[in-house]
Each structure stands twice: as C-alpha cells, then as structure tokens.
Enzyme design. Structure first.
Site, PDB file in Angstrom:
ATOM      1  N   GLU A 139       0.290  -8.936  -8.382  1.00 60.55           N
ATOM      2  CA  GLU A 139       0.738  -8.504  -7.049  1.00 60.55           C
ATOM      3  C   GLU A 139      -0.391  -7.811  -6.294  1.00 60.55           C
ATOM      4  OE1 GLU A 139       4.038  -5.735  -7.031  1.00 60.55           O
ATOM      5  OE2 GLU A 139       4.140  -5.700  -4.853  1.00 60.55           O
ATOM      6  N   LYS A 170       2.664 -12.601  -6.706  1.00 52.28           N
ATOM      7  CA  LYS A 170       3.577 -11.837  -5.831  1.00 52.28           C
ATOM      8  C   LYS A 170       2.789 -11.313  -4.641  1.00 52.28           C
ATOM      9  CE  LYS A 170       6.767  -7.906  -5.854  1.00 52.28           C
ATOM     10  NZ  LYS A 170       7.828  -7.222  -6.588  1.00 52.28           N
ATOM     11  N   GLY A 188       7.897  -5.663   1.276  1.00 52.65           N
ATOM     12  CA  GLY A 188       6.870  -4.841   1.915  1.00 52.65           C
ATOM     13  C   GLY A 188       7.280  -3.996   3.107  1.00 52.65           C
ATOM     14  N   GLY A 189       8.576  -3.793   3.311  1.00 52.49           N
ATOM     15  CA  GLY A 189       9.003  -2.984   4.450  1.00 52.49           C
ATOM     16  C   GLY A 189       9.605  -3.837   5.566  1.00 52.49           C
ATOM     17  N   ARG A 196      13.086  -3.369  -1.830  1.00 51.87           N
ATOM     18  CA  ARG A 196      13.897  -2.833  -0.734  1.00 51.87           C
ATOM     19  C   ARG A 196      14.825  -3.870  -0.112  1.00 51.87           C
ATOM     20  NH1 ARG A 196       8.619  -0.225   1.833  1.00 51.87           N
ATOM     21  NH2 ARG A 196       7.757  -1.815   0.458  1.00 51.87           N
TER      22      ARG A 196
HETATM   23  C1  5MM Z   1      10.084  -1.313  -6.331  1.00 51.24           C
HETATM   24  O1  5MM Z   1       8.869  -0.790  -5.823  1.00 51.24           O
HETATM   25  C2  5MM Z   1       7.674  -1.102  -6.551  1.00 51.24           C
HETATM   26  C3  5MM Z   1       6.668  -0.010  -6.588  1.00 51.24           C
HETATM   27  O2  5MM Z   1       7.161   1.178  -6.843  1.00 51.24           O
HETATM   28  P1  5MM Z   1       6.110   2.407  -6.931  1.00 51.24           P
HETATM   29  O3  5MM Z   1       5.409   2.475  -5.587  1.00 51.24           O
HETATM   30  O4  5MM Z   1       7.003   3.542  -7.182  1.00 51.24           O
HETATM   31  O5  5MM Z   1       5.185   2.116  -8.060  1.00 51.24           O
HETATM   32  C4  5MM Z   1       6.873  -2.160  -5.822  1.00 51.24           C
HETATM   33  O6  5MM Z   1       5.713  -2.526  -6.543  1.00 51.24           O
HETATM   34  C5  5MM Z   1       7.686  -3.354  -5.618  1.00 51.24           C
HETATM   35  O7  5MM Z   1       7.936  -3.994  -6.839  1.00 51.24           O
HETATM   36  C6  5MM Z   1       7.030  -4.336  -4.673  1.00 51.24           C
HETATM   37  O8  5MM Z   1       6.248  -3.717  -3.675  1.00 51.24           O
HETATM   38  C7  5MM Z   1       8.113  -5.100  -3.991  1.00 51.24           C
HETATM   39  O9  5MM Z   1       9.008  -4.193  -3.420  1.00 51.24           O
HETATM   40  P2  5MM Z   1       9.345  -4.362  -1.890  1.00 51.24           P
HETATM   41  O10 5MM Z   1      10.246  -3.192  -1.603  1.00 51.24           O
HETATM   42  O11 5MM Z   1       8.026  -4.305  -1.159  1.00 51.24           O
HETATM   43  O12 5MM Z   1      10.019  -5.697  -1.805  1.00 51.24           O
END
Ligand code: 5MM
Length: 345
Positions: free
Chosen positions: A184, A226, A269-270, A299
């Site tokens: 990722e 990812k 990603g927000g 999210r």
């Molecule tokens: C679930 O959030 C993950 C990271 O958490 P930390 O910042 O606490 O380490 C993050 O890596 C997540 O898996 C990815 O960014 C995808 O999450 P989103 O919310 O961007 O889809």
C-alpha cells in the site's frame, strides 16, 4: 515459497463481487474514530465494535473476502470467548494483519515520513501465520506539498525510494512466510494539489515500487496492490468528475502495474462513501484491464455503521444494516453493476 499457494490466496482476496475490510486502525486512529461518536476507546469497546462487524454474516459471507486486523484484534476473543479470527474464518473470509509499525520522520527529510517495522518482521510473520493470518498489509505514506511551496517540496525522489524499498523488503519477507503481502503506497489526498500532480506523483511512486519489488525478488502473482485513486487534493478548487478519476487512474495503473498482479484493491483515503463506491464502479464499467479491481476500504465501509452504532448495544442491528449496505454497494461496484438508485433504495 509456494507461489501457487500464494497466488490462490491472492485470487481469493479479489474474487469478483468481494473485497477487503480494512479494520486495522491502530489504537490512536480508532480512538479518533470513536471520539467522533463520543465513545470511549477501551479494549472492550474496540472488541464490541469489531465483533459487531465480523458477526454481520450477510456482508461477511457474500461481500468481504478478507479482513485486515490490528495486532490487538488478531489476539482478541469475542464477548462469548470465541477468538475473533475464528468468527472471521467461519464466514469463509481470510484473516489478514497490519504489520507495519506506523510512520516516523525520515532522517534528513524533515517533511517526509518512512514506515517502520522491518526489524524482527520475519519472527512476527511466523507468529501471525500461526495465529491464522494469510495476508498482511504495510502502508507507505506519500504526502504532496502545497502547490505554491518551493522550499521543502514533497515528495522527493529520496523519500519515495526509501518507502518503496521498505515495501519491497516487507513483501519479500511475507512471501517467505507463506503470507500474501498487500503493498500500500498511499499518496494522500489532503491538500490543495490538482489532479495532474496526484497523477504525476502516483505514477512515479508506482514505478519505483515495481522496480523495488522486482529487485527484491517478489513474485507478482502473490501480491495485492492497494493504491490511491487519481483524485485532486480535497482542498483543490477544481474537483474532477468520476469519469476523469476513473480514466486517469486506469491510465496510471496500465502504465505501471504488470499484468501478473492478480488484483488491485483501492483504499478510500478520505473519499466519502458514495465517491469511493462510484469511482470504483466507473473503472469496472470502463473495463479492459488485466487485473481484478476491488476495494480494501476502511472508512468507506465503516463510517455509516459507526454513526449508526454510536457505541450503544441497542444500535447493534442498525449498525449491521449500515455495514451490510455499504458492503453490498461496493460489491456491485467491483463488478461495475452499481447505480445511485440502488444505493439510495
Ligand atoms: C484502517 O486504517 C488503516 C491505517 O490505520 P493507522 O493509520 O491507524 O495505521 C489504513 O492503512 C487503511 O487500511 C487504509 O488507508 C485504507 O483505509 P481507508 O480509510 O483509507 O479506506
């Protein structure tokens, strides 16, 4: 390394109509999410929240191929004593684990970060495999500086290379342990930059990543990528249409990601729920690429359920309905069959 076994796991992670639930928020991040619903983050409240998600059988059985867990969660039991990993496995979903240890300032580059966690990773992977993990995740963060900033412009080539090198070493260790690495490299979407800059930075980052993966001997058939989508910064005045996001994202991916990679599972990603779903859907409607394109959302899969739950047991069912709905909508998007009308109904 048994590449056929890794390839089988990777293909299952991106099976049509399914995608990944990113439930690997570290304690700090989940604390912030819980603050937004005025709920205290404790060992038990984190368990209740995640147990509720994993017990949403409609979503888990039909639309979620794998769950990325945090170290605490992979060792945690449900309220009735069942290991959470067993709950996940009982829905024919793969348990996965976040193995990076977060970011720290990159030496000599005060505006950039490097993801940590390589020391001792070989041993940790062995333990996680024994705990049931069949895939892992490591997130590198690339931040784009303000378009008017000349001194300290980010990212730098050095910053990108340091992060993609770490991703390559992580991926090689995972494959050695029989674990599929999700790689990722996230180009953050906060900020004022336009879509051109996101496209340029993402393309440089992915090129550097696949060079590193090659140099570290990582077998591409046994990874999942990812990435972020190609979008404008959240604060940019010109926001692109879904067609433009989809076309530019596909262009960058076709230029950088070899066809041997089984699947690409985007981060949200927000982006808000509907944006994340409709942009994925648009790409799958366009089609014409060699990989499966699906979701690995945190999210965008959890937000509406979190607001329905509000930390109250009495809202359990409402939260499960909200999670099921988002999972179903993203499942449709992963095959290009989503529509706004279906989402609203
Ligand atoms: C679930 O959030 C993950 C990271 O958490 P930390 O910042 O606490 O380490 C993050 O890596 C997540 O898996 C990815 O960014 C995808 O999450 P989103 O919310 O961007 O889809």
């Amino acid at each position: 390394m048994d590449i056929q076994a890794l390839n089988k796991i990777a293909l299952k992670m991106v099976e049509p109509g399914t995608g990944i639930l990113a439930a690997d928020e570290s304690t700090g991040t989940i604390g912030k999410r819980f603050e937004s619903i005025k709920t205290e983050s404790t060992y038990e409240s984190r368990r209740d929240w995640r147990e509720m998600l994993f017990r949403t059988s409609e979503a888990m059985k039909n639309h979620i191929s794998g769950v990325i867990l945090y170290d605490e969660t992979i060792r945690q039991n449900a309220a009735d004593g069942t290991p959470l990993v067993e709950l996940i496995k009982s829905t024919d979903t793969l348990p996965g684990i976040k193995v990076d240890m977060g970011t720290t300032q990159l030496a000599g580059r005060p505006q950039e970060t490097i993801t940590q966690g390589l020391d001792g990773l070989r041993e940790r992977l062995k333990e996680y495999y024994d705990l049931g993990a069949r895939f892992a995740k490591w997130r590198a963060v690339v931040e784009i500086s303000h378009p008017d900033q000349y001194v300290g412009t980010t990212p730098t080539i050095g910053g990108i290379k340091a992060n993609t090198h770490a991703l390559g070493r992580y991926a090689a260790l995972c494959q050695e342990a029989g674990i599929v690495p999700i790689v990722e490299p996230e180009v953050l979407m906060g900020g004022y930059h336009n879509i051109d800059r996101c496209q340029e930075v993402t393309e440089i980052t992915l090129n550097s990543l696949f060079t590193e993966l090659y140099e570290q001997g990582v077998k591409l058939e046994g990874i999942i990528l990812k990435p972020n989508m190609i979008v404008a910064g959240k604060k940019c005045a010109q926001q692109p249409s879904r067609e433009e996001i989809a076309e530019r994202t596909l262009k960058v991916l076709k230029n950088t990601v070899p066809a041997a990679v089984p699947g690409i599972a985007f981060l949200s990603g927000g982006q808000n729920n509907e944006e994340a779903t409709r942009n994925l859907d648009m790409m799958n409607k366009i089609g014409g690429f060699p990989w499966k394109l699906t979701y690995s959302y945190g999210r965008a899969l959890q937000q509406s359920a979190l607001f329905a739950w509000k930390g109250q047991e009495s809202n359990y069912k409402l939260a499960q309905e909200a999670f099921s709905h988002r999972a179903k909508m993203n499942s449709l998007a992963s095959t290009g069959e989503w529509s706004q009308d279906l989402d609203k109904s």
